[in-house]
Write a protein that holds these residues in place. Structure first.
Motif, mmCIF file in Angstrom:
data_model
loop_
_atom_site.group_PDB
_atom_site.id
_atom_site.type_symbol
_atom_site.label_atom_id
_atom_site.label_comp_id
_atom_site.label_asym_id
_atom_site.label_seq_id
_atom_site.Cartn_x
_atom_site.Cartn_y
_atom_site.Cartn_z
ATOM 1 N N LEU A 1 1.222 -1.178 -0.306
ATOM 2 C CA LEU A 1 0.139 -0.356 0.187
ATOM 3 C C LEU A 1 1.018 1.623 0.129
ATOM 4 O O LEU A 1 2.399 1.516 0.608
ATOM 5 C CB LEU A 1 -0.849 -0.593 1.128
ATOM 6 N N THR A 2 0.008 2.549 0.053
ATOM 7 C CA THR A 2 0.924 2.798 -0.061
ATOM 8 C C THR A 2 -0.304 4.723 0.509
ATOM 9 O O THR A 2 -0.921 4.445 -0.631
ATOM 10 C CB THR A 2 1.888 4.424 -2.050
ATOM 11 N N GLU A 3 -0.046 5.705 0.697
ATOM 12 C CA GLU A 3 -0.273 6.883 0.911
ATOM 13 C C GLU A 3 -0.422 7.517 -0.456
ATOM 14 O O GLU A 3 -0.308 7.509 -1.204
ATOM 15 C CB GLU A 3 -0.251 7.460 2.172
ATOM 16 N N VAL A 4 -1.444 8.477 -0.432
ATOM 17 C CA VAL A 4 -1.488 9.029 -1.728
ATOM 18 C C VAL A 4 -2.088 10.516 -1.581
ATOM 19 O O VAL A 4 -3.118 10.820 -0.858
ATOM 20 C CB VAL A 4 -2.831 8.641 -3.267
ATOM 21 N N THR A 5 -1.419 11.139 -2.301
ATOM 22 C CA THR A 5 -1.269 13.114 -2.338
ATOM 23 C C THR A 5 -1.733 12.558 -3.347
ATOM 24 O O THR A 5 -1.483 13.337 -4.537
ATOM 25 C CB THR A 5 -0.420 13.453 -1.829
ATOM 26 N N PRO A 6 -3.286 13.311 -3.685
ATOM 27 C CA PRO A 6 -3.764 13.704 -4.639
ATOM 28 C C PRO A 6 -2.889 15.075 -5.516
ATOM 29 O O PRO A 6 -2.523 15.918 -5.014
ATOM 30 C CB PRO A 6 -5.493 14.268 -4.743
ATOM 31 N N ASP A 7 -2.675 14.537 -6.458
ATOM 32 C CA ASP A 7 -1.770 15.551 -8.041
ATOM 33 C C ASP A 7 -2.698 15.772 -8.682
ATOM 34 O O ASP A 7 -2.569 14.441 -10.295
ATOM 35 C CB ASP A 7 -0.673 15.269 -7.535
ATOM 36 N N ASP A 8 -2.598 16.888 -9.519
ATOM 37 C CA ASP A 8 -2.886 16.894 -10.992
ATOM 38 C C ASP A 8 -2.582 16.704 -11.482
ATOM 39 O O ASP A 8 -2.897 16.544 -13.302
ATOM 40 C CB ASP A 8 -3.857 18.845 -11.297
ATOM 41 N N SER A 9 -1.052 16.703 -11.139
ATOM 42 C CA SER A 9 0.034 16.306 -13.044
ATOM 43 C C SER A 9 0.806 15.128 -12.720
ATOM 44 O O SER A 9 1.340 15.043 -13.150
ATOM 45 C CB SER A 9 1.014 17.487 -12.772
ATOM 46 N N GLU B 1 1.413 11.267 -11.381
ATOM 47 C CA GLU B 1 0.781 9.628 -11.308
ATOM 48 C C GLU B 1 1.449 8.927 -10.124
ATOM 49 O O GLU B 1 2.473 10.055 -9.793
ATOM 50 C CB GLU B 1 1.596 8.852 -12.401
ATOM 51 N N LEU B 2 0.468 7.676 -10.150
ATOM 52 C CA LEU B 2 1.041 7.331 -8.930
ATOM 53 C C LEU B 2 2.078 6.560 -8.432
ATOM 54 O O LEU B 2 2.612 5.621 -10.664
ATOM 55 C CB LEU B 2 -0.008 6.160 -8.128
ATOM 56 N N PRO B 3 3.085 6.084 -8.202
ATOM 57 C CA PRO B 3 3.995 5.288 -8.787
ATOM 58 C C PRO B 3 3.868 3.548 -8.897
ATOM 59 O O PRO B 3 4.538 3.091 -9.914
ATOM 60 C CB PRO B 3 5.301 4.831 -7.043
ATOM 61 N N PHE B 4 2.462 3.352 -8.680
ATOM 62 C CA PHE B 4 2.328 1.912 -9.152
ATOM 63 C C PHE B 4 0.953 1.916 -9.861
ATOM 64 O O PHE B 4 0.226 2.641 -8.515
ATOM 65 C CB PHE B 4 2.507 1.225 -8.133
ATOM 66 N N ALA B 5 0.547 1.233 -10.101
ATOM 67 C CA ALA B 5 -1.235 0.680 -10.681
ATOM 68 C C ALA B 5 -1.496 0.604 -9.304
ATOM 69 O O ALA B 5 -1.124 0.194 -8.426
ATOM 70 C CB ALA B 5 -1.009 0.308 -12.322
ATOM 71 N N SER B 6 -3.155 1.220 -8.568
ATOM 72 C CA SER B 6 -3.720 0.579 -7.670
ATOM 73 C C SER B 6 -4.616 -0.893 -8.667
ATOM 74 O O SER B 6 -4.585 -0.869 -9.696
ATOM 75 C CB SER B 6 -4.544 1.296 -7.146
ATOM 76 N N ARG C 1 -3.184 7.477 -11.340
ATOM 77 C CA ARG C 1 -3.920 9.051 -10.917
ATOM 78 C C ARG C 1 -4.877 9.434 -10.474
ATOM 79 O O ARG C 1 -5.788 9.092 -10.882
ATOM 80 C CB ARG C 1 -4.103 9.879 -12.316
ATOM 81 N N VAL C 2 -4.448 10.095 -9.230
ATOM 82 C CA VAL C 2 -5.645 10.661 -8.281
ATOM 83 C C VAL C 2 -5.432 12.033 -8.203
ATOM 84 O O VAL C 2 -4.647 12.095 -8.000
ATOM 85 C CB VAL C 2 -4.819 10.035 -6.938
ATOM 86 N N TRP C 3 -6.772 12.932 -9.396
ATOM 87 C CA TRP C 3 -7.092 14.263 -9.751
ATOM 88 C C TRP C 3 -6.686 14.708 -8.016
ATOM 89 O O TRP C 3 -7.164 14.607 -7.139
ATOM 90 C CB TRP C 3 -7.503 14.864 -9.946
ATOM 91 N N ALA C 4 -6.513 16.264 -7.748
ATOM 92 C CA ALA C 4 -6.609 17.077 -6.457
ATOM 93 C C ALA C 4 -7.936 17.239 -7.325
ATOM 94 O O ALA C 4 -8.521 17.931 -6.506
ATOM 95 C CB ALA C 4 -5.700 18.211 -6.076
ATOM 96 N N ILE D 1 -6.419 8.943 1.546
ATOM 97 C CA ILE D 1 -6.334 8.011 0.455
ATOM 98 C C ILE D 1 -5.191 7.196 0.243
ATOM 99 O O ILE D 1 -4.267 7.488 0.164
ATOM 100 C CB ILE D 1 -6.820 8.538 -0.633
ATOM 101 N N VAL D 2 -5.382 5.587 0.381
ATOM 102 C CA VAL D 2 -4.446 4.845 0.539
ATOM 103 C C VAL D 2 -4.765 3.644 -0.676
ATOM 104 O O VAL D 2 -5.914 3.506 -1.273
ATOM 105 C CB VAL D 2 -4.415 4.061 1.615
ATOM 106 N N ALA D 3 -3.273 3.961 -1.456
ATOM 107 C CA ALA D 3 -4.009 2.917 -3.279
ATOM 108 C C ALA D 3 -3.587 1.217 -2.802
ATOM 109 O O ALA D 3 -2.256 1.161 -1.582
ATOM 110 C CB ALA D 3 -2.826 2.803 -4.292
ATOM 111 N N LEU D 4 -4.178 0.773 -2.608
ATOM 112 C CA LEU D 4 -3.095 -1.010 -2.430
ATOM 113 C C LEU D 4 -3.141 -1.331 -3.683
ATOM 114 O O LEU D 4 -3.725 -1.183 -4.409
ATOM 115 C CB LEU D 4 -4.726 -1.134 -1.693
ATOM 116 N N PHE D 5 -2.303 -2.311 -3.564
ATOM 117 C CA PHE D 5 -1.583 -3.166 -5.137
ATOM 118 C C PHE D 5 -0.715 -4.180 -4.761
ATOM 119 O O PHE D 5 -0.389 -4.800 -3.344
ATOM 120 C CB PHE D 5 -0.466 -2.016 -6.297
#
Length: 86
Positions: free
Chosen positions: A19-27, A29-34, A71-74, A82-86
């Motif tokens: 898992l990784t904590e997600v900070t929404p960002d408009d530009s 991408e996540l380090p890994f696809a969730s 990507r999770v947009w702000a 928000i947490v992305a699980l992978f």
């Protein structure tokens, strides 16, 4: 700790193992696809999927929503924790 499933091949139907904590960002991408998203407080999450679709989904707190995103947009995201699980 012994991992009895270490030698098993993981698939998309397997439970996430990272898992990784997600900070929404408009530009950015996540380090890994969730494989799923989880949030601490319910709300909307604007995402771009691994196949390139962008849209807004409602995510209830404490529920792992199976959604493969890159990507999770702000902008358009109201859920927090928000947490992305992978």
């Amino acid at each position: 700790m012994a991992d009895l499933f270490k030698l098993h091949t993981q698939g998309l139907d397997s439970p996430p193992s990272r898992l990784t904590e997600v900070t929404p960002d408009d530009s950015a991408e996540l380090p890994f696809a969730s494989r799923a998203l989880n949030v601490a407080s319910s709300g909307t999450v604007r995402v771009t999927t691994v196949d390139g679709d962008t849209g807004t989904v409602f995510v209830a707190s404490g529920i792992a929503l199976p959604l493969r995103v890159r990507r999770v947009w702000a902008t358009g995201t109201s859920a927090t924790g928000i947490v992305a699980l992978f």
